[in-house]
Design an enzyme around this catalytic site. Structure first.
Site, PDB file in Angstrom:
ATOM      1  CG  ASP A  64      17.141  90.961  60.953  1.00 45.78           C
ATOM      2  OD1 ASP A  64      16.308  90.250  61.558  1.00 45.78           O
ATOM      3  OD2 ASP A  64      16.882  92.115  60.567  1.00 45.78           O
ATOM      4  CG  HIS A  84      11.406  95.120  57.931  1.00 50.74           C
ATOM      5  ND1 HIS A  84      11.811  93.845  57.564  1.00 50.74           N
ATOM      6  CD2 HIS A  84      11.897  95.320  59.172  1.00 50.74           C
ATOM      7  CE1 HIS A  84      12.509  93.304  58.553  1.00 50.74           C
ATOM      8  NE2 HIS A  84      12.583  94.189  59.539  1.00 50.74           N
TER       9      HIS A  84
END
Length: 267
Positions: free
Chosen positions: A8, A117
Site C-alpha cells: 500500500d 482508513h
C-alpha cells in the site's frame, strides 16, 4: 521459499497528504517511486534468505502504482483488481510460506496517521468481534484461512503497535508517526534498510509462531461516515441496521466477512 508481498502507499516514508497518494496529482510520482523502492527492498530482503518465488500485489487505489521496470527479475506482480473479496492479497493460497505487508497504515478512526482508513473513506470505524479493524487485520485473517502467516509489516507507529497486539512475533518496522495533519517520518534510506533487514530477519524466524488462530465466528460492524451509506448497506443479505450509522453482519466464514466488506462499501 515462496513469499507474497502486499503493498500500500499510505504507510511509506514521507507521505503526509492524500494528494501524494492520488495518481492524478502532481505530487504523486515522488511517492509512487518511494512505494516501488520499499517493495524492492522487501524483495531483496526475502531473496537474501532464500525466497525464490515472490508475488507482489499492488494494493493501493487503482492497483497500478508500482513501477514494474524497477522490480527484480525473480518477482511477479498482480496489477489492477480482479474483483475477488480477498482483494489486497489476490492469488494468495496455501502454497505460500509467508505474507509481507509494506506501506500499510493505521485503521479508520485512529489518530496515528493523517491518512488512516480501513478499505474506504466511507468507513468511520470497522470492528470484528468488537475489536477495531485495520486493513492489516483483514488481510491477516484472510491469509490465516489458507494457513499463511504474516511475517513482517512496515507502516506507521500506530499500526505497528496494533500488529504486536495481534501477535508479538510478527516483525515490524515503524516508518512514521502522525501528529494531526502532519507526519514525522524516517528518511527513505532508513526505511529501505529497515524493510530489507526486517524482512530478512522475520523470514528466518519460526514462521509457525507468527500464525494466528481464527475465531470460530465473526461479527463484522461497520460504522459509516454518512448515514445514507449505512442505510443502503443495511440491505446487504444478512446485514442488520443497528442505527447510529452502524450495520452488523455475522458469519462463521471469514470469506463472508470480506465479501460483505466488498459489497457494502461499493458505490
Amino acid at each position: 521459499m515462496k513469499v507474497y508481498i502486499s503493498a500500500d502507499i499510505e504507510g511509506i516514508a514521507g507521505i503526509a497528504h492524500w494528494d501524494e497518494a492520488n495518481r492524478t496529482h502532481p505530487a504523486y510520482p515522488e511517492f509512487r517511486e518511494e512505494m516501488t523502492r520499499e517493495v524492492v527492498a522487501a524483495c531483496e530482503g526475502a531473496a537474501a534468505v532464500g525466497a525464490t518465488d515472490i508475488l507482489i500485489k499492488d494494493a493501493h487505489s487503482s492497483g497500478r502504482n508500482i513501477l514494474v521496470a524497477e522490480l527484480p527479475e525473480y518477482a511477479r506482480i498482480v496489477r489492477g483488481w480482479s474483483g475477488h473479496p480477498y482483494s489486497m492479497i489476490q492469488e494468495l493460497d496455501e502454497s505460500f510460506d509467508a505474507l509481507v505487508l509494506i506501506g500499510y497504515h493505521s485503521r479508520a478512526g485512529a489518530e496515528s496517521n493523517p491518512l488512516a482508513h480501513t478499505m474506504s473513506l466511507k468507513v468511520a470505524e470497522m470492528r470484528i468481534n468488537g475489536q477495531p479493524a485495520s486493513e492489516f487485520m483483514l488481510q491477516t485473517y484472510a491469509a490465516a484461512t489458507y494457513g499463511v502467516p504474516v511475517a513482517f509489516v512496515s507502516g506507521d507507529e500506530g499500526l505497528c503497535a496494533d500488529v504486536k497486539k495481534v501477535n508479538e512475533k510478527i516483525g515490524t518496522f515503524a516508518i512514521s508517526r502522525g501528529v494531526g495533519h502532519s507526519t514525522i517520518s524516517v528518511s527513505p534510506a532508513r526505511a529501505l534498510r529497515g524493510i530489507r533487514e526486517g524482512v530478512s530477519a522475520a523470514l528466518q524466524e519460526d514462521l509457525g509462531a507468527k500464525k494466528i488462530r481464527l475465531p470460530n465466528a465473526f461479527t463484522l460492524e461497520i460504522k459509516f461516515s454518512d448515514p445514507v451509506q449505512a442505510y443502503k448497506a443495511s440491505f446487504y443479505p444478512g446485514a442488520t441496521h443497528k442505527g447510529d450509522r452502524v450495520i452488523a453482519f455475522e458469519t462463521g466464514d471469514f470469506l463472508d466477512v470480506m465479501r460483505a466488506v466488498k459489497f457494502t462499501l461499493r458505490d
